[in-house]
Enzyme design. Structure first.
Site, PDB file in Angstrom:
ATOM      1  N   SER A  46       0.846  -1.199   0.000  1.00 51.31           N
ATOM      2  CA  SER A  46       0.000   0.000   0.000  1.00 51.31           C
ATOM      3  C   SER A  46       0.881   1.248   0.000  1.00 51.31           C
ATOM      4  CB  SER A  46      -0.942   0.012   1.213  1.00 51.31           C
ATOM      5  OG  SER A  46      -0.191   0.237   2.398  1.00 51.31           O
ATOM      6  N   GLY A  47       0.253   2.394  -0.245  1.00 53.75           N
ATOM      7  CA  GLY A  47       1.005   3.646  -0.311  1.00 53.75           C
ATOM      8  C   GLY A  47       0.934   4.458   0.958  1.00 53.75           C
TER       9      GLY A  47
END
Length: 253
Positions: A46-47
């Site tokens: 994920s970011g």
């Protein structure tokens, strides 16, 4: 020696490729994180930690034994199933471990998130990030590609097949040690060179002896020449008796 090195390299590749296949299987199908000697390779999915960690980055982490090993700004991976619906979450510590109601707690936050995470118990912490491994990202991408598993299993079987053939040769008595053969060839070559050098030395000694004999023979023949010419010298002196013959001729007249 060469055979030993080859065996070490082959078995090292077998171990690495085996670990790579296991990593692929756990990452792709089970969602697990393989651990070896307390160290773990993890892939960011994920970011939430951008720009520190991008999606697809691979990080090396180690297991955490005590809470005092953690401090503010450390990046940890923890079980976040109760907050994020995901099994593992990698975020930065913003509140160092503290005790509350007899339980050691801490708080984290994603660098790209505006809101901090809910405090979690230290028991949920799985590992502490050591560094980001940029060079492994390409390999990890290969693991997760459709052909990744096939390629690495093929490499594993190829390396293992060579060792398996050697084991079969040893078991059947048809094994030939390349190192021993090369060493015997080296010994034979050295012995052959020594013999050739000895023969060359004998030839040179014989030639020197023959040259000395020839020189001595020539010098001896030169000394014998004056004694043979001596009679000729005596014959050349015979005209000294001519005056007596002249005297007889005058007497007869």
């Amino acid at each position: 020696m060469l055979r030993v090195i080859k065996n070490v390299v082959c078995w090292t590749l077998i171990i690495i490729l085996s670990f790579a296949v296991i990593t692929f299987l756990l990452t792709r199908f089970a969602g697990g994180t393989p651990s070896l000697f307390g160290y773990t390779l993890q892939r960011v999915s994920s970011g939430s930690m951008v720009p520190e960690l991008e999606v697809g980055d691979v990080i090396l982490s180690r297991n955490v034994g005590e809470s005092d090993e953690l401090k503010v700004d450390d990046i940890i991976t923890f079980d976040g199933s109760d907050q994020f619906g995901e099994k593992n979450v990698t975020h930065r510590i913003i509140v160092a471990p503290y005790e509350a109601n007899g339980v050691v707690m801490l708080q984290t936050k994603g660098d790209a998130n505006y809101i901090a995470d809910n405090p979690i118990a230290f028991s949920r912490v799985q590992s502490l990030m050591l560094k980001k491994l940029d060079f492994l990202r390409t390999i990890y991408d290969l693991f997760l590609s459709p052909w990744g598993l096939i390629i690495f299993i093929a490499l594993l079987l190829l390396v293992f097949f060579d060792e398996l053939m050697n084991i079969i040769k040893i078991a059947t008595g048809n094994y030939r040690d390349e190192d021993e053969e090369s060493i015997s060839e080296i010994i034979e070559r050295i012995q052959r060179e020594d013999m050739e050098k000895a023969e060359e030395k004998k030839r040179r000694a014989l030639k020197n002896t023959q040259d000395m004999v020839s020189i001595m023979a020539e010098s001896g023949s030169e000394k014998a020449v004056p004694s043979e010419e001596a009679p000729e010298a005596a014959s050349e002196d015979e005209p000294e008796d001519e005056p007596e013959e002249n005297a007889d001729e005058k007497y007869e007249e």
